[in-house]
Design a protein around this motif. Sequence first.
Motif, PDB file in Angstrom:
ATOM      1  N   LEU A 197       0.786  -1.291  -0.113  1.00 57.90           N
ATOM      2  CA  LEU A 197      -0.035   0.098  -0.075  1.00 57.90           C
ATOM      3  C   LEU A 197       0.811   1.188  -0.027  1.00 57.90           C
ATOM      4  CD1 LEU A 197      -2.667  -0.892   2.600  1.00 57.90           C
ATOM      5  CD2 LEU A 197      -2.652  -1.262   0.406  1.00 57.90           C
ATOM      6  N   ASN A 198       0.113   2.507  -0.601  1.00 64.97           N
ATOM      7  CA  ASN A 198       1.125   3.650  -0.330  1.00 64.97           C
ATOM      8  C   ASN A 198       0.549   4.161   0.943  1.00 64.97           C
ATOM      9  OD1 ASN A 198      -1.447   5.037  -0.537  1.00 64.97           O
ATOM     10  ND2 ASN A 198      -1.414   5.154  -2.666  1.00 64.97           N
ATOM     11  N   GLU A 199       1.410   5.066   1.154  1.00 67.39           N
ATOM     12  CA  GLU A 199       1.326   5.949   2.367  1.00 67.39           C
ATOM     13  C   GLU A 199       0.088   6.228   2.899  1.00 67.39           C
ATOM     14  OE1 GLU A 199       3.028  10.034   4.532  1.00 67.39           O
ATOM     15  OE2 GLU A 199       4.322   8.763   3.138  1.00 67.39           O
ATOM     16  N   GLN A 200      -0.785   6.910   1.934  1.00 62.29           N
ATOM     17  CA  GLN A 200      -2.297   7.297   2.450  1.00 62.29           C
ATOM     18  C   GLN A 200      -3.080   6.071   2.515  1.00 62.29           C
ATOM     19  OE1 GLN A 200      -3.480  10.436   2.935  1.00 62.29           O
ATOM     20  NE2 GLN A 200      -1.202  11.185   2.628  1.00 62.29           N
ATOM     21  N   GLN A 201      -2.876   5.035   1.795  1.00 64.22           N
ATOM     22  CA  GLN A 201      -3.867   3.885   1.890  1.00 64.22           C
ATOM     23  C   GLN A 201      -3.497   3.222   3.137  1.00 64.22           C
ATOM     24  OE1 GLN A 201      -2.254   2.186  -1.820  1.00 64.22           O
ATOM     25  NE2 GLN A 201      -4.513   1.821  -2.565  1.00 64.22           N
ATOM     26  N   LEU A 202      -2.140   3.132   3.559  1.00 61.47           N
ATOM     27  CA  LEU A 202      -1.789   2.363   4.885  1.00 61.47           C
ATOM     28  C   LEU A 202      -2.399   3.149   5.803  1.00 61.47           C
ATOM     29  CD1 LEU A 202       0.086   0.422   6.404  1.00 61.47           C
ATOM     30  CD2 LEU A 202       1.986   1.766   6.076  1.00 61.47           C
ATOM     31  N   LYS A 203      -2.192   4.401   5.917  1.00 58.45           N
ATOM     32  CA  LYS A 203      -2.559   5.187   7.258  1.00 58.45           C
ATOM     33  C   LYS A 203      -4.187   5.143   7.248  1.00 58.45           C
ATOM     34  CE  LYS A 203       0.935   8.812   7.359  1.00 58.45           C
ATOM     35  NZ  LYS A 203       1.156  10.203   7.148  1.00 58.45           N
ATOM     36  N   SER A 204      -4.730   5.175   6.217  1.00 56.42           N
ATOM     37  CA  SER A 204      -6.268   5.199   6.367  1.00 56.42           C
ATOM     38  C   SER A 204      -6.882   3.883   6.717  1.00 56.42           C
ATOM     39  CB  SER A 204      -6.982   5.771   5.049  1.00 56.42           C
ATOM     40  OG  SER A 204      -6.698   4.799   3.966  1.00 56.42           O
ATOM     41  N   LYS A 205      -6.361   2.895   6.238  1.00 60.30           N
ATOM     42  CA  LYS A 205      -6.618   1.432   6.553  1.00 60.30           C
ATOM     43  C   LYS A 205      -6.176   1.251   7.889  1.00 60.30           C
ATOM     44  CE  LYS A 205      -6.374  -3.228   5.192  1.00 60.30           C
ATOM     45  NZ  LYS A 205      -7.798  -3.370   5.271  1.00 60.30           N
ATOM     46  N   PHE A 206      -5.265   1.596   8.475  1.00 58.50           N
ATOM     47  CA  PHE A 206      -4.771   1.427   9.883  1.00 58.50           C
ATOM     48  C   PHE A 206      -5.552   2.179  10.818  1.00 58.50           C
ATOM     49  CE2 PHE A 206      -1.965   2.498  13.418  1.00 58.50           C
ATOM     50  CZ  PHE A 206      -1.797   1.243  13.906  1.00 58.50           C
ATOM     51  N   ALA A 207      -5.893   3.712  10.380  1.00 59.77           N
ATOM     52  CA  ALA A 207      -6.603   4.417  11.302  1.00 59.77           C
ATOM     53  C   ALA A 207      -8.247   3.812  11.344  1.00 59.77           C
ATOM     54  CB  ALA A 207      -6.502   5.695  10.806  1.00 59.77           C
ATOM     55  N   SER A 208      -8.561   3.259  10.035  1.00 53.61           N
ATOM     56  CA  SER A 208     -10.055   3.107  10.393  1.00 53.61           C
ATOM     57  C   SER A 208     -10.230   1.854  11.020  1.00 53.61           C
ATOM     58  CB  SER A 208     -10.563   2.482   8.896  1.00 53.61           C
ATOM     59  OG  SER A 208     -11.736   1.971   8.875  1.00 53.61           O
ATOM     60  N   GLU A 209      -9.497   0.658  10.888  1.00 50.37           N
ATOM     61  CA  GLU A 209      -9.503  -0.511  11.980  1.00 50.37           C
ATOM     62  C   GLU A 209      -9.225  -0.207  13.451  1.00 50.37           C
ATOM     63  OE1 GLU A 209     -10.531  -3.063  11.076  1.00 50.37           O
ATOM     64  OE2 GLU A 209     -10.377  -3.417   8.928  1.00 50.37           O
ATOM     65  N   VAL A 210      -8.471   0.953  13.921  1.00 49.08           N
ATOM     66  CA  VAL A 210      -7.963   1.131  15.195  1.00 49.08           C
ATOM     67  C   VAL A 210      -9.188   1.976  15.861  1.00 49.08           C
ATOM     68  CG1 VAL A 210      -6.649   2.765  16.699  1.00 49.08           C
ATOM     69  CG2 VAL A 210      -5.476   1.047  14.750  1.00 49.08           C
ATOM     70  N   ILE A 211      -9.593   2.953  15.060  1.00 48.57           N
ATOM     71  CA  ILE A 211     -10.765   3.855  15.466  1.00 48.57           C
ATOM     72  C   ILE A 211     -11.732   2.921  15.699  1.00 48.57           C
ATOM     73  CG2 ILE A 211     -12.183   5.776  15.025  1.00 48.57           C
ATOM     74  CD1 ILE A 211      -9.483   7.088  13.682  1.00 48.57           C
ATOM     75  N   ARG A 212     -12.286   2.105  14.517  1.00 50.37           N
ATOM     76  CA  ARG A 212     -13.547   1.303  14.974  1.00 50.37           C
ATOM     77  C   ARG A 212     -13.469   0.334  16.109  1.00 50.37           C
ATOM     78  NH1 ARG A 212     -14.571  -3.635  13.533  1.00 50.37           N
ATOM     79  NH2 ARG A 212     -12.598  -3.943  12.130  1.00 50.37           N
ATOM     80  N   PHE A 213     -12.263  -0.219  16.222  1.00 50.41           N
ATOM     81  CA  PHE A 213     -12.073  -1.291  17.777  1.00 50.41           C
ATOM     82  C   PHE A 213     -12.044  -0.472  18.691  1.00 50.41           C
ATOM     83  CE2 PHE A 213      -9.056  -3.102  20.373  1.00 50.41           C
ATOM     84  CZ  PHE A 213      -9.571  -4.357  20.799  1.00 50.41           C
ATOM     85  N   ALA A 214     -11.558   1.069  18.521  1.00 52.98           N
ATOM     86  CA  ALA A 214     -11.083   1.787  19.854  1.00 52.98           C
ATOM     87  C   ALA A 214     -12.965   2.180  20.408  1.00 52.98           C
ATOM     88  CB  ALA A 214     -10.524   2.876  19.371  1.00 52.98           C
ATOM     89  N   SER A 215     -13.497   2.657  19.180  1.00 54.42           N
ATOM     90  CA  SER A 215     -14.842   2.974  19.693  1.00 54.42           C
ATOM     91  C   SER A 215     -15.732   2.159  20.300  1.00 54.42           C
ATOM     92  CB  SER A 215     -15.489   3.621  18.404  1.00 54.42           C
ATOM     93  OG  SER A 215     -16.962   3.774  18.505  1.00 54.42           O
ATOM     94  N   ALA A 216     -15.469   0.731  19.880  1.00 56.37           N
ATOM     95  CA  ALA A 216     -16.385  -0.293  20.338  1.00 56.37           C
ATOM     96  C   ALA A 216     -15.879  -0.602  22.002  1.00 56.37           C
ATOM     97  CB  ALA A 216     -16.066  -1.621  19.590  1.00 56.37           C
ATOM     98  N   CYS A 217     -14.513  -0.556  22.038  1.00 57.27           N
ATOM     99  CA  CYS A 217     -14.122  -0.946  23.382  1.00 57.27           C
ATOM    100  C   CYS A 217     -14.120   0.427  24.435  1.00 57.27           C
ATOM    101  CB  CYS A 217     -12.552  -1.043  23.304  1.00 57.27           C
ATOM    102  SG  CYS A 217     -12.003  -2.376  22.467  1.00 57.27           S
ATOM    103  N   MET A 218     -14.117   1.590  23.815  1.00 49.42           N
ATOM    104  CA  MET A 218     -14.400   2.667  24.766  1.00 49.42           C
ATOM    105  C   MET A 218     -15.930   2.758  25.130  1.00 49.42           C
ATOM    106  SD  MET A 218     -11.973   5.453  22.565  1.00 49.42           S
ATOM    107  CE  MET A 218     -12.387   6.934  23.325  1.00 49.42           C
ATOM    108  N   ASN A 219     -16.654   2.447  24.226  1.00 51.19           N
ATOM    109  CA  ASN A 219     -18.088   2.310  24.424  1.00 51.19           C
ATOM    110  C   ASN A 219     -18.643   1.222  25.619  1.00 51.19           C
ATOM    111  OD1 ASN A 219     -19.245   4.736  23.053  1.00 51.19           O
ATOM    112  ND2 ASN A 219     -19.145   3.431  20.974  1.00 51.19           N
TER     113      ASN A 219
END
Length: 1555
Positions: A197-219
């Motif tokens: 993946l290029n830099e933008q793809q990697l960042k967006s994919k990584f952030a999407s998975e982390v933020i989704r998982f983090a939202s679930a855990c924090m809620n």
Amino acid sequence: MDYKTLPVREWVENHVKCWLESTGIKKEYVDKLYAEEVTGPALMELDESFLKDIGMKKGQIQILIRKRNELLRLQDNAGQAEDSGSKTPERREAQTAPGRASTAPAQGTASEGSAGAVGTTSSESTAPASGKKPKSSKKSQLPSAAEVLEVRNYRPFRSQDPDFKYVKDTVLPPESGVSDLIIPCHEYKSCDTAAELNEQQLKSKFASEVIRFASACMNIRTNGTIHFGVMDSVENKGWKHGQIVGIKVKKREDFVDALDHIEKCFCDNLQEIARKCIHPPVFVEVISKDSQEQRFVVEVDIEPTFSLVKNNYFQVHLPKYNESSHKVILTKEPALYQRLGAKSEPVQQSKLAAFIQAIPDRDAQRQRAELSSTQVPTEIPQDLGRKLSILLNDGKSYMDDSLRYILVTNRCEQDNLNHIDFLMHLNIFCVFDFDEHSNVSGLYSKYKEHHETSSYFLQDFFKEIKTDNSPSQKLFDQTSWIFCNGRSDFLGDEKACDENTWIRTKKKYLKKVITCICEEILPEGSFIVLFLLLSPVQKPLVDTFQEFYTEMNGMEYIICIAESRDSYKKWANLAQESCSIETLEQRSVVGMKLSHVDATIQSMLPSTAQPRHLPASTGGLCTLPLREEEKLYSLEILCTDQCDDIKLNLWTEKQKQEIEQDFYRGRKITWENLWLADNKHCGDIIERKACAEASQLLDGILRGGGHNYSVAKLKIFHHPGSGGSTIARQVLWKNRKRFRCAVIKTSYPPLTVCNHVLALRDYEEKEIIHCFPVLLLIEDYDDEYLDDLQSELIEAATARKMNTSRPYFILICCRRYNDPERHCKASPLDTVAVTHKLTDLEKEQFNTKLENLQQKYDKPEFILTFVLMCKEFSKTYVSDMVEHILQGIDPSSRDTCLMRYIALLNCYVPNSYLSLSHCEAFLGLGAYTESTARAYDFKHHLSEQARMIFIELRESITYISTIRIIHCLVAKEILHQLSGNQSLSQIATNLLQEKTLFENRFGREEFRRFIRHLFIRRDKRSRGDNTDTLFSPFIEQVCETEDCEKAIAVLKAAYELLGKDPFFAQQLARLNYSNEKFEDAKYWATVAKSHLPTDSFILDTEGQVYRRWFGFTVDKMTEEDTPERITEKILLALEAMKCFRAAQQAAKEERESMNNAGYFGEVEVGCRLLRFLSTLPVFHRGPEGEHTELVKYLTTDYIPEDIKRPWGRLHSRLKGLRQNLYNALEWISEELSYFQTDKNQEKDDENDDKEEQIHNPRKWLRKQAAVYAKFFISASLLDDSNNGPDTQLMRQMSIYGSGGGNVTNILSFLTDKKEKRSAEKLERILSFYPENPLRTRLEDNDLINFILCHITLACLAPGSAKLLPLPTLRELSLRFFKGKRQFPASAYFLLTLLYWPDEALDKEPNPINDEILTSALQTLKRLYDIKVKDVPTRKKRIYTHFFLGKGYGLSKIVDKTKIDKLMVGSSLDERRMKWLHGTVWNVPEIRYNLKRVSGWSKDRNLFIRGHGKELQILPLHRESVPAGNENVTFYLGFSYNGLVAFNIEVENDPAIKRT
């Protein structure tokens, strides 16, 4: 088709083989199962008994059975697996190599510590080579569905430990949901396309998975960790759920910066809270044996603390990369995520209000969870002292010398050097040291203060241990210190290197060394590998662990000690690549201060660390430090306070009883036995009458006994099992406070032993001339070794010139003999015979002792040997006892078969045994078990009968545990009674076919040597046997009780099964011709020759085939024999002579041996052929019975008409017969002139030609020369020839017939007890020569013999009228100086005798005479070096024929025989001892007859003045030449190696009158 795609029931052998290779069991077992045609259905039915029968070890069986069961279970459950991970569209897009969720339990239990850690080691599994997404262009090697990968633990939550690692292709537990809010839930993302993946793809994919998982855990208010680089899918059967593969990380900052999306994805008021709850990424390295590619698992911890998230809920917009616009966009509608099971799912719109209303309840739960988690339970400390004791002693409660240790360590800081004393007391085999400064300031600098060691680098140590023979005993007697990564103070090119360079250049040697140690040197269970982590750990130390772990099949004999938890943690994290963390912890002692480790281990030592002492000549004692003792590694030194350091408080009563039981069961007595008996801690040990006799003889030796020998011998010859070894040790034990005592280790060369004995004698002695004698026990030696050792000791003593009344060394020679009384009668003054026969007092003592032992111990079977001794090994009693023991035995069982094999070896091969490892392999027992249980396991797998008759001993060199039968007579009877319907040859054939025994690696060389001895080793009286046999006793027994055909058949089987050994083929040739099977003998001789075409001994055997064949046909000859048959007989004789000449030629090329059998064989066949020819009618005799016709045929061109055509191809060869015989006789004569060859010249009643050839070759030569001459003397031919060549030939034959003809025959006249008769014979011989030899030119050999006759006659009859004066003899011998051709060595020997300065003839210096003498000595030296080759001088001692006496002319030459005769009343052995010890020069008559000459020493070389020039001469003992520059005097001898100096003395006073 790939086995992974087929059900097991459809597998064929190749499929099974591929699967077996993937399980990691050893290749040898894979091959065996393949050979047994194990298909899929067979694999499904395999059980432990079948695997044992094919020789498989328990550890390997455990792995195979477990993996087979897992395979079957997995295939049964295939297709039933359910997806346990969330399946969002984004996730499905990312995952392309899913696998079924693993339900395998964590394998961290103790029972699976070594065999259960099967996920990653190269020896136990085949892991995927890559974790990449499989594409058509990049094929990945994926693990099959059948494989079970090892479960590993997560990184601790919130941990930033840089040493924590994951292992590639292990698995994490399944993804998890909410537990107690504090224990994190886990979610996996493979992210296997991250590198593409290029830099933008990697960042967006990584952030999407982390933020989704983090939202679930924090809620939900739960801690959580999301893992990138861990497989999460189950769709692709190639991957396992939770399998760690890692991802390539180009730039870590991309992952860190990706979390900047938090500000865009969370609401404005919640962004800061989210930042605090979502921790920065942690990069955990993924390690792999199979790949150097660096990969990581990227993990993000979510921690929604109560104080941060209270009253809040977290809706998010997820970032997504737009492929068309190449921009990151956010989802339009915010979503509220929650954890549902192991998934992160959005809250449905219909349930959103209820979810938000429940937030206060979740906050309260979180608050309670946080409060309860702060109450950390108090950790109960481990009993590390007990753990250390159990691990270090392999489960025993005490330490002993049964275990060796291999130490692996790194840098030892200065403070720790004060706390490593415990290492000084461990039995350390070798050390792998990774500290380059160890020799200067580290562990080695401290260790070598206390121990003598040998230091190596890895590659050098491998060369030391990797030999074809058994390992050197020095490896076991001194610690080997291996510098694994250079040495800073070493001047050579061995410096330390970084990890990558070390892996590239040195790791291969580490692997080879560890493999060699584990497979060839130290038996399984006999050693423990101790990792002592003294400083931060580097990768090479971990590589060492992994190699040992692989070679030793697990952790069972590996332990780790580390004071620093950090050092251990790093080591364990790296080592988990091979072994689970849990298993490592079970075998490790971590956090215990090194000072506590030191004190704990020292408290377990069986003896105190007090110094040992030796007696001193002053009457006091001197201390013998351990390091000084280890320098003398060829000796087992017995100190005055031997065993006094034993800590009896640590010894249990059972230990004391075991030591006593072992002795009475048949093991050799130990110093502990004697010490316990002396101190009344066990029963008294009986002293046989022979012990008192030995002590009396020892006292007589110490008093001098009329002989002033530097080396005295006390011989104890004993029946096997009669207590001879016990008596020898009792004598040493009694005298340990009077003298310095030691037991010689005969595995070391005599020179090494001699040097160590001298060092022991001189240690801490101020005046070595007053030292006590050293008592040396030597057991089970061969004659050559004892002779060499005695010579070395005598030479060393002679060099010191210590004229004391006592000997310097006393050799107590203890040896088994079947007829000790015969040897005692032959030498009663220094020999004690110990037999099975008991005196009346001994019978009473033994019976009383037997009653005490039977009352003391419940199981009397352990004293069977003692019972037999009490019964004097009565044949009837032995037979009845064995019959009683064997009642009810199962003749078909494996242990009965083992008894049969061991009985066969023990019966026919002295001191033979089977290693415990061999026995376990044969019985199919596992090897890697706890040591006490191991012995228990072996013994309790035996039948009751086997337990009673087997005894376990430790081999003296390598200390391998060995099994043998309690006594050779018992072995003989067992073999007889157990044979049943099986013949002896059939038992031996079955033994040869036991592949398990031949392939077992420990003790393999010894086992093969015993098998070889069984078939090849002959009995010899000189070795203590009853007779001298032509073949091994086993082969002779088979010939006697069965037939020669069976003996030949079993030898053939041995030849085939032992690698077609040419010496077995040689034995087959000998066995066949001994049984008159000459065609077969010829075949096997040819086979042996095809293997070793230039071996002189095999070529000699080929000659013996034809010699015996010729003799057989001649003996069977009848008057009806046709001319063709006669021709065949002659051809056999000529072929034999041809083979013997080939053996002669081969012997010349052999540098390390001097085989003269070819010459003797040619003479014997030639003389027999002459006798045969003389009986043929065609060669009628003359009127006086002379063989005129035969002589004429053999020596001229004459051929009788009757044989001209029939013998056409024989004539030229037969006419060369005389010259060939003459050449062989001359060679033998010269050989006998060089060396001391007469083993027993007084053995005049010997009739056996072969024995005579060995024991008295000079007498044999005289006989054969007479036969030779007899057939070439013809008076009629002498009359017919007018002083031509025939006349010279007839004269030569007449001289031969009169006892002359060669140098040895002429010199033999000096040994005749009737000197007058010898002188008359010599005068008659001289009468055959021309009256004026100066005018009549003699042939070279004739001239040599003529001159030597005069010298010999001058010794016997100085006034003989036949003698020529010295000047005439000098003139005759000038030919040897002036001639340009090479003359025989005898010619130059005569020049040294004739041209040695004569007081009457050489009053003025004569340069010509000087040149003649110098030239002759130089040529003699050159010819001697050619003759002796590389053979040690002790094996071929030079013979000194004459000495320089007083007087002039020929009268100044004194023959050695005359000196022997002046030793009045001395037997042959006594004369030899006087020559050997130098006491011959104390006889006044000898000193009166000989002349002392003056010379000088320079740089340990000896010189003398000839006619003017200085001449270097040979000292009899080089060490007797004084160092520096000294004037010396000595007696001068003449030999074929030049001049020899005897009895060298420093001339302190020039005015000393020389006599």
